[in-house]
Design a protein around this motif. Structure first.
Motif, PDB file in Angstrom:
ATOM      1  N   GLY A 219      50.254  32.986  33.315  1.00  0.00           N
ATOM      2  CA  GLY A 219      50.557  32.433  31.841  1.00  0.00           C
ATOM      3  C   GLY A 219      49.332  32.485  30.989  1.00  0.00           C
ATOM      4  O   GLY A 219      49.643  32.042  29.968  1.00  0.00           O
ATOM      5  N   GLY A 220      48.434  33.435  31.357  1.00  0.00           N
ATOM      6  CA  GLY A 220      47.322  33.871  30.406  1.00  0.00           C
ATOM      7  C   GLY A 220      45.964  32.964  30.527  1.00  0.00           C
ATOM      8  O   GLY A 220      45.053  33.261  30.040  1.00  0.00           O
ATOM      9  N   LEU A 221      45.969  32.065  31.396  1.00  0.00           N
ATOM     10  CA  LEU A 221      44.780  31.573  32.022  1.00  0.00           C
ATOM     11  C   LEU A 221      44.045  32.353  32.894  1.00  0.00           C
ATOM     12  O   LEU A 221      43.783  32.302  33.930  1.00  0.00           O
ATOM     13  N   ASP A 222      43.392  33.640  32.333  1.00  0.00           N
ATOM     14  CA  ASP A 222      42.822  34.789  33.141  1.00  0.00           C
ATOM     15  C   ASP A 222      41.366  34.809  32.722  1.00  0.00           C
ATOM     16  O   ASP A 222      41.202  35.287  31.552  1.00  0.00           O
ATOM     17  N   TYR A 223      40.609  34.168  33.330  1.00  0.00           N
ATOM     18  CA  TYR A 223      39.352  34.200  33.032  1.00  0.00           C
ATOM     19  C   TYR A 223      38.342  34.639  33.905  1.00  0.00           C
ATOM     20  O   TYR A 223      38.457  34.829  35.348  1.00  0.00           O
ATOM     21  N   PRO A 224      37.053  35.230  33.487  1.00  0.00           N
ATOM     22  CA  PRO A 224      36.228  35.864  34.484  1.00  0.00           C
ATOM     23  C   PRO A 224      35.201  34.729  35.013  1.00  0.00           C
ATOM     24  O   PRO A 224      35.337  33.620  34.575  1.00  0.00           O
ATOM     25  N   PRO A 225      34.716  35.142  36.300  1.00  0.00           N
ATOM     26  CA  PRO A 225      33.602  34.119  36.790  1.00  0.00           C
ATOM     27  C   PRO A 225      32.454  33.671  35.993  1.00  0.00           C
ATOM     28  O   PRO A 225      32.172  34.516  35.065  1.00  0.00           O
ATOM     29  N   PRO A 226      32.367  32.110  36.102  1.00  0.00           N
ATOM     30  CA  PRO A 226      30.866  31.952  35.414  1.00  0.00           C
ATOM     31  C   PRO A 226      29.560  32.744  35.880  1.00  0.00           C
ATOM     32  O   PRO A 226      29.792  33.513  36.884  1.00  0.00           O
ATOM     33  N   MET A 227      28.572  32.835  34.910  1.00  0.00           N
ATOM     34  CA  MET A 227      27.662  33.797  34.969  1.00  0.00           C
ATOM     35  C   MET A 227      26.881  33.471  36.398  1.00  0.00           C
ATOM     36  O   MET A 227      26.483  34.579  37.072  1.00  0.00           O
TER      37      MET A 227
ATOM     38  N   SER B 221      52.828  19.123  55.104  1.00  0.00           N
ATOM     39  CA  SER B 221      52.239  18.957  53.804  1.00  0.00           C
ATOM     40  C   SER B 221      52.324  20.557  53.412  1.00  0.00           C
ATOM     41  O   SER B 221      52.238  21.451  53.965  1.00  0.00           O
ATOM     42  N   ASN B 222      52.789  20.541  52.113  1.00  0.00           N
ATOM     43  CA  ASN B 222      52.905  21.787  51.478  1.00  0.00           C
ATOM     44  C   ASN B 222      51.958  22.093  50.285  1.00  0.00           C
ATOM     45  O   ASN B 222      52.101  22.844  49.300  1.00  0.00           O
ATOM     46  N   ALA B 223      50.696  21.272  50.486  1.00  0.00           N
ATOM     47  CA  ALA B 223      49.729  21.383  49.635  1.00  0.00           C
ATOM     48  C   ALA B 223      49.333  22.661  49.431  1.00  0.00           C
ATOM     49  O   ALA B 223      49.021  23.153  47.963  1.00  0.00           O
ATOM     50  N   ALA B 224      49.075  23.609  50.215  1.00  0.00           N
ATOM     51  CA  ALA B 224      48.397  24.977  50.201  1.00  0.00           C
ATOM     52  C   ALA B 224      49.259  25.896  49.306  1.00  0.00           C
ATOM     53  O   ALA B 224      48.871  26.651  48.178  1.00  0.00           O
ATOM     54  N   ILE B 225      50.773  25.748  49.620  1.00  0.00           N
ATOM     55  CA  ILE B 225      51.554  26.714  48.983  1.00  0.00           C
ATOM     56  C   ILE B 225      51.700  26.215  47.559  1.00  0.00           C
ATOM     57  O   ILE B 225      51.728  26.934  46.454  1.00  0.00           O
ATOM     58  N   CYS B 226      51.623  24.923  47.254  1.00  0.00           N
ATOM     59  CA  CYS B 226      51.659  24.240  45.690  1.00  0.00           C
ATOM     60  C   CYS B 226      50.406  24.628  44.959  1.00  0.00           C
ATOM     61  O   CYS B 226      50.617  25.194  44.062  1.00  0.00           O
ATOM     62  N   ALA B 227      49.348  24.535  45.625  1.00  0.00           N
ATOM     63  CA  ALA B 227      48.126  24.950  45.187  1.00  0.00           C
ATOM     64  C   ALA B 227      48.017  26.396  44.675  1.00  0.00           C
ATOM     65  O   ALA B 227      47.831  26.878  43.481  1.00  0.00           O
ATOM     66  N   ILE B 228      48.406  27.510  45.544  1.00  0.00           N
ATOM     67  CA  ILE B 228      48.133  28.850  45.188  1.00  0.00           C
ATOM     68  C   ILE B 228      49.287  29.288  44.380  1.00  0.00           C
ATOM     69  O   ILE B 228      49.043  29.979  43.323  1.00  0.00           O
ATOM     70  N   ASP B 229      50.486  28.628  44.241  1.00  0.00           N
ATOM     71  CA  ASP B 229      51.725  29.060  43.395  1.00  0.00           C
ATOM     72  C   ASP B 229      51.358  28.877  41.914  1.00  0.00           C
ATOM     73  O   ASP B 229      51.355  29.386  40.904  1.00  0.00           O
ATOM     74  N   GLU B 230      50.635  27.385  41.791  1.00  0.00           N
ATOM     75  CA  GLU B 230      50.190  26.830  40.532  1.00  0.00           C
ATOM     76  C   GLU B 230      49.021  27.699  39.925  1.00  0.00           C
ATOM     77  O   GLU B 230      49.203  28.142  38.678  1.00  0.00           O
ATOM     78  N   ALA B 231      48.067  27.964  40.851  1.00  0.00           N
ATOM     79  CA  ALA B 231      46.957  29.111  40.511  1.00  0.00           C
ATOM     80  C   ALA B 231      47.558  30.465  39.936  1.00  0.00           C
ATOM     81  O   ALA B 231      47.112  30.851  38.904  1.00  0.00           O
ATOM     82  N   LEU B 232      48.671  30.823  40.515  1.00  0.00           N
ATOM     83  CA  LEU B 232      49.399  32.137  40.189  1.00  0.00           C
ATOM     84  C   LEU B 232      49.919  31.931  38.806  1.00  0.00           C
ATOM     85  O   LEU B 232      49.741  32.727  37.991  1.00  0.00           O
ATOM     86  N   ASP B 233      50.996  30.960  38.688  1.00  0.00           N
ATOM     87  CA  ASP B 233      51.321  30.752  37.430  1.00  0.00           C
ATOM     88  C   ASP B 233      50.431  30.626  36.470  1.00  0.00           C
ATOM     89  O   ASP B 233      50.699  31.070  35.318  1.00  0.00           O
ATOM     90  N   ASP B 234      49.057  29.980  36.473  1.00  0.00           N
ATOM     91  CA  ASP B 234      48.263  29.545  35.524  1.00  0.00           C
ATOM     92  C   ASP B 234      47.713  31.259  35.085  1.00  0.00           C
ATOM     93  O   ASP B 234      47.498  31.397  33.784  1.00  0.00           O
ATOM     94  N   ILE B 235      47.470  31.892  35.874  1.00  0.00           N
ATOM     95  CA  ILE B 235      46.908  33.271  35.659  1.00  0.00           C
ATOM     96  C   ILE B 235      47.949  34.181  35.032  1.00  0.00           C
ATOM     97  O   ILE B 235      47.830  34.880  33.816  1.00  0.00           O
TER      98      ILE B 235
END
Length: 409
Positions: A357-365, A341-355
């Protein structure tokens, strides 16, 4: 040439590999992808066009020979340097000679053997003369030019990759070597298995093959004016062969090793493991690749694979080699047999790509740090439900903008 030079030359024992070096392109064996009929390289030579290039290939594949044949086929002066014992002064001397040749409408080829051994400064010294056409450069290297040659020089030359000599051509080279020695020094009796051994031993290295031909010819039993070469004599002469393992092969073997484990081919993986061990690779490096593979390719399909790989690393640190080969082999078998299963590496890489790519948001209050006195004043932590107190309560942990995002598919 003076008397001393004449004496030196007469007393030299020229190696068979040098004696039989091809004098024409028709005699050149191997590298059909470069020098075959109607290849781009041959068509350029026939049109009289010279170009600067770097021949990248293993030892004994014909790099120097091909460079010399280019010079002879284009009627160019051939100046040969070794990067081991030459420098900028030698390059400047070549420049002066090349300029002199230009006055007489003659081209100059500067051949630099082992060009990867030149420093950045030495490589940079070649650039202006390539730019203005003072000379043409042919470099040879056993190392990947992408790693060892400066980008400015790479951009000004054509990199041609040469392969080990194939077995069919190596058989011809070996037979030619024995024929030359027999014609010059007397007949020799040998069986086909002797030639088979030399071809297999040389693994595509024509120079190594001819050196063994020459040494075995003179080491053969001599009786009644005839030499007899047995396989036993040849094996005792050859002894243990050094495994070819350049920097490029270091990366290639590691890549093949990890891809074999990913593909669940434990027979291939154990072969690449053995080859790396035989070549003297650091077993800790091998174990680290196994840890990566267990995390990247097995992942949560069998989390124990990661523990096995980590323990293999610890084992080789404790045991060293040769005993360390055993836990490494056990870990290889386990990782290959494990579900993937490559679910873990795919997940972290997709999240890194999002960040990235500008999807850089603070935590909810409600998720922000609320352990200090003034936190409530800012609204930090308000509405957070402690999961252990209410495990059934569904609360949002992603930013509002990504609340429906799923990284694990």
């Amino acid at each position: 040439m003076n008397l001393f030079d004449s004496l030196e030359n007469s007393n030299k024992q020229v190696p068979l590999a040098e004696t039989l070096r091809p004098k024409t392109l028709d005699e050149y064996l191997g590298q059909n992808q470069v020098v075959g009929e109607n290849t781009a390289f041959i068509n350029l030579l026939r049109s009289g066009r010279l170009f600067s290039c770097i021949f990248w290939g293993p030892p004994g594949c014909g790099k120097t020979t091909l460079a010399r044949l280019i010079a002879s086929n284009t009627n160019s002066e051939f100046i040969e340097l070794s990067a081991v014992n030459s420098g900028i002064k030698d390059i400047k001397d070549c420049v002066e000679k090349a300029k002199e040749n230009l006055r007489y409408n003659k081209k100059t080829i500067l051949f630099i053997d082992e060009i990867h051994r030149y420093s950045k400064t030495q490589q940079d010294a070649l650039l202006p003369y390539l730019e203005n056409g003072t000379f043409y450069l042919i470099g040879s290297t056993t190392e990947n030019p992408s790693f060892q040659v400066v980008p400015a020089l790479i951009s000004r030359v054509q990199v041609l990759m040469l392969q080990p000599i194939d077995d069919d051509n190596l058989y011809s080279i070996v037979e030619k070597g024995f024929k030359y020695l027999s014609d010059k020094h007397g007949p020799i009796v040998l069986k086909q298995q002797v030639i088979d051994f030399i071809v297999k031993y040389a693994t595509g290295d024509a120079r190594l093959a001819l050196n063994l031909v020459e040494n075995s010819y003179f080491a053969a039993d001599f009786k009644d004016n005839t030499r007899c070469l047995s396989l036993e004599i040849l094996e005792s002469l050859a002894q243990e062969k050094r495994i070819k393992y350049s920097r490029q092969e270091h990366y290639d073997m590691a890549s093949a090793f990890q891809k074999s484990m990913r593909g669940s081919d434990k027979n291939a993986a154990i072969y690449w493991l053995a080859k790396m061990i035989a070549a003297g690779e650091d077993p800790r490096f091998i174990a680290r690749r196994m840890i990566v593979c267990a995390a990247e390719d097995v992942g949560d399909a069998d989390p124990n694979a990661f523990n096995i790989a980590v323990n293999a690393h610890k084992s080789v640190e404790l045991l060293g080699l040769p005993e360390g080969r055993i836990p490494l082999a056990l870990a290889v078998e386990y990782i290959c047999d494990a579900p993937k299963s490559n679910a873990a590496i795919c997940a972290i890489d997709e999240a890194l790509d999002d960040i990235a790519g500008g999807l850089d948001y603070p935590p909810p209050m409600h998720l922000r740090d609320a352990h200090y006195k003034d936190a409530k004043k800012y609204g930090f932590g308000k509405g957070y439900v402690y999961t252990h107190d209410n495990p059934e309560y569904k609360q949002q942990f992603l930013p509002d903008e990504l609340k429906d995002k799923r990284y694990f598919k």
